[in-house]
Scaffold this active site. Sequence first.
Site, PDB file in Angstrom:
ATOM      1  N   GLN A   1      12.142 -40.690 -14.018  1.00  0.00           N
ATOM      2  CA  GLN A   1      13.226 -39.718 -13.844  1.00  0.00           C
ATOM      3  C   GLN A   1      12.926 -38.424 -14.582  1.00  0.00           C
ATOM      4  OE1 GLN A   1      15.836 -40.167 -11.672  1.00  0.00           O
ATOM      5  NE2 GLN A   1      14.497 -41.896 -11.234  1.00  0.00           N
TER       6      GLN A   1
ATOM      7  N   HIS B  86      11.226 -35.462 -12.849  1.00  0.00           N
ATOM      8  CA  HIS B  86      11.871 -34.748 -11.740  1.00  0.00           C
ATOM      9  C   HIS B  86      12.182 -33.306 -12.090  1.00  0.00           C
ATOM     10  CE1 HIS B  86      12.637 -37.060  -8.160  1.00  0.00           C
ATOM     11  NE2 HIS B  86      13.066 -38.101  -8.828  1.00  0.00           N
TER      12      HIS B  86
ATOM     13  N   ASP C 287      13.344 -45.472  -4.469  1.00  0.00           N
ATOM     14  CA  ASP C 287      13.219 -44.086  -4.004  1.00  0.00           C
ATOM     15  C   ASP C 287      12.498 -44.003  -2.670  1.00  0.00           C
ATOM     16  OD1 ASP C 287      14.502 -42.884  -6.102  1.00  0.00           O
ATOM     17  OD2 ASP C 287      12.681 -42.565  -7.278  1.00  0.00           O
TER      18      ASP C 287
ATOM     19  N   GLU D  76      23.425 -42.750 -12.153  1.00  0.00           N
ATOM     20  CA  GLU D  76      22.902 -42.768 -10.784  1.00  0.00           C
ATOM     21  C   GLU D  76      22.058 -44.037 -10.575  1.00  0.00           C
ATOM     22  OE1 GLU D  76      20.058 -39.684 -10.204  1.00  0.00           O
ATOM     23  OE2 GLU D  76      20.078 -39.842  -8.013  1.00  0.00           O
ATOM     24  N   HIS D  77      21.122 -44.286 -11.508  1.00  0.00           N
ATOM     25  CA  HIS D  77      20.247 -45.454 -11.428  1.00  0.00           C
ATOM     26  C   HIS D  77      20.410 -46.307 -12.682  1.00  0.00           C
ATOM     27  CE1 HIS D  77      17.898 -42.177  -9.291  1.00  0.00           C
ATOM     28  NE2 HIS D  77      17.992 -43.074  -8.346  1.00  0.00           N
TER      29      HIS D  77
ATOM     30  N   HIS E  88      61.636 -35.894  14.002  1.00  0.00           N
ATOM     31  CA  HIS E  88      60.906 -37.154  13.876  1.00  0.00           C
ATOM     32  C   HIS E  88      61.815 -38.321  14.281  1.00  0.00           C
ATOM     33  CE1 HIS E  88      58.025 -34.814  11.558  1.00  0.00           C
ATOM     34  NE2 HIS E  88      57.249 -35.875  11.381  1.00  0.00           N
TER      35      HIS E  88
ATOM     36  N   GLU F  70      64.328 -38.184   4.939  1.00  0.00           N
ATOM     37  CA  GLU F  70      63.381 -37.119   4.590  1.00  0.00           C
ATOM     38  C   GLU F  70      63.788 -35.766   5.178  1.00  0.00           C
ATOM     39  OE1 GLU F  70      59.343 -38.231   5.439  1.00  0.00           O
ATOM     40  OE2 GLU F  70      59.296 -39.716   3.822  1.00  0.00           O
TER      41      GLU F  70
END
Lengths: 426, 426
Positions: A255, A258, A357, A323-324, A416, A411
Amino acid sequence: MIRLDASAPDFATAFAALVDARREADEDVARDVAAIVARVRDEGDAAVRDLTQRFDRHSLDWRIDRADCLAAWEGLPSELRDALELAAERIAAYHLKQKPEDRDEIDSAGIRLGARWRPVDAAGVYVPGGRAAYPSSVLMNALPAKAAGVGRLVMVTPAPDGQINPLVLAAAHLAGVDEIWRIGGAQAIAALAYGTETIAPVDVITGPGNAWVAEAKRQLYGVVGIDMVAGPSEIVVVADAKNDPEWIAADLLSQAEHDPTSQSILFTDDAAFGDRVAEAVDRQIAVLATGATARTSWDANGAIIVVPDLVDALPLVDRLAPEHLELACDDAEALFDAVRHAGSVFIGRHTPEAIGDYVAGPNHVLPTGRRARFASGLSVLDFMKRTSFLALDEAGLAAIGPAAVALAGAEGLPAHARSVSIRLNQ
Amino acid sequence: MIRLDASAPDFATAFAALVDARREADEDVARDVAAIVARVRDEGDAAVRDLTQRFDRHSLDWRIDRADCLAAWEGLPSELRDALELAAERIAAYHLKQKPEDRDEIDSAGIRLGARWRPVDAAGVYVPGGRAAYPSSVLMNALPAKAAGVGRLVMVTPAPDGQINPLVLAAAHLAGVDEIWRIGGAQAIAALAYGTETIAPVDVITGPGNAWVAEAKRQLYGVVGIDMVAGPSEIVVVADAKNDPEWIAADLLSQAEHDPTSQSILFTDDAAFGDRVAEAVDRQIAVLATGATARTSWDANGAIIVVPDLVDALPLVDRLAPEHLELACDDAEALFDAVRHAGSVFIGRHTPEAIGDYVAGPNHVLPTGRRARFASGLSVLDFMKRTSFLALDEAGLAAIGPAAVALAGAEGLPAHARSVSIRLNQ
């Protein structure tokens, strides 16, 4: 790299600082992006042409022929073709199984109700250009769209100085992308969202990009669907002392290489093992072609955290919602059962994150920056939408209609109420 | 209201204008909202207190006791309690069936892979306050979160001049909301997203609101999950001449009464029937308590479109991708099969849209403004997230690892390659 000990008195404060640390680029790109988006919306092709000339320094035809993709594919060494084919096959198989089932039921009141999933008509995939070319990203974004049944799959990728990496075109060929355009940046996202004279609009845009691309997607969320707001990559490794420190160091560095903003964190129950991993990281960085990036990332964002027992790492992992997450220990299965928040989990000593990956099958587009608390990795669902439906007959409406009339009245919505009551009074 | 004839020479242009018409408020609230969000993030309770005083004109304690909700519930007429209970029961039943299944498989290469769904830890529901109080919205937002298994369900609702509608509190009681705070606007959204000294943060925020609330959710998307960007309500009715024009007029008005920006469109294959519906609309508006709003909406945004055959309406409906679609005709089932883009479909003459707003079961929070092209109604999935996972042994890694090494090398990521190859070379 910081070292923390969960037994130390100041640990709570130090860990909270780690959780809250902002690693995302704080560039103020919102205004620039808003201007670009508005120009593309209003001026179409002319704006894209001008911005491509300015940012990518070329005025080539945007369209890339599928013949060019085929040629790129055929020009690859066979080892890479085989690897991409294995990856594509496994990714497609995993994602095809994500397709949701429709529902069509008649309930005890005799009312028919259900939900039906359909693919979007058109999807756009953004693929970053320049030095870093990631054919794996092409597969991870395009193949779920294909699995969803998207009819028109469009790829945009910038060509700085007119150059495009053939690996990306080869992957587009393999994934069956229908259209490819040599444009990038916020202008490409806006072109896909609004359409131009040349490029028809799409319904969903996915794929990674720089801060401008990410901000353009954020601003256009609602005009189109998007995958997610993505930030720097991150990994958390939970490892006992039975691991080879070199293996764990390699995982942390996968990682760290990156981006300088990436983050790698090790939890271990053995301080001496943590030291050995730290030494291994230093040794490996020294011989790594991406060592400069990895060094910066590890120094700035890396952490080794010693916990009394590996189970003590779990609530801390959940707060990070990484994330991982790698679980490299004897009781990996039990730990996995207890984890609540992570994008993807890699169980056992022979499951390095990098296998996910590329070729394992699950998607590598995953929530970052603690977003695994509420977000999921890219899937077939990102390229589909659900239509609910109802069908009542006279008896069904008689059974539940009066309740609707009562609620609409309460309401303050008399039309309606009337649309139901007018059918009850026949 | 405009009348269009699909056979007329200028129809394509006129229909395109209808599709592209922006009905969403163009208020420039982004800057105001950004300032409010930043203040709440930085100053917490003090900012919320100040903004509540300014916008809602009260300095009451924010916390609403569950006892108050119980009292509101017990104070309702039994007819309304029964109606809410029927609605809650049906909504809960429909949404419980949306819970996704986990996957845990071993594939032909002996690799274990899958995906696991978990609820978010905490969800916040925004409920508008003031004159319009919608207990149905409380149920439609809270019950899917409950069905998902969310542990902490928080409601915020503004109390203009200190007033709160007891119907909303009663619905919160019925839905089992855990915490209720008497705050609203962008400041309430920011408080839920970031947390304050008093209010713990949540992971997902759903629920309708005004332009400030919608913009705050948009700006905080990524910090938290949100349901969607919502716009004015809309209905498309496809009806043949066998319908009672009064029924169809009532259905068109059930959307028109919501807001001046709402839209109601009728497709019919009989121009004379269209005229009778238009006359019925005028008659009903005259006696409707919400007639002024409905009049404005119908005059500005309503449309009656005559098509040669009802099937000719379908591609036009798909371009509109309406929130609500009613199919009131003999061959409703066949038309339904062919529809691609709609938030929810109401099949047959006895299925008025309003039945779905209250008691049928499917969610009434649906994509508007053509977003049904890519978005779905609110569901249990909005309150859950998926974690993918992998577990390889030595043999599995040996089978697919070399391909990952090849691809990582091609992408220029040597540490990725090494984290795999180091395990292959043992």
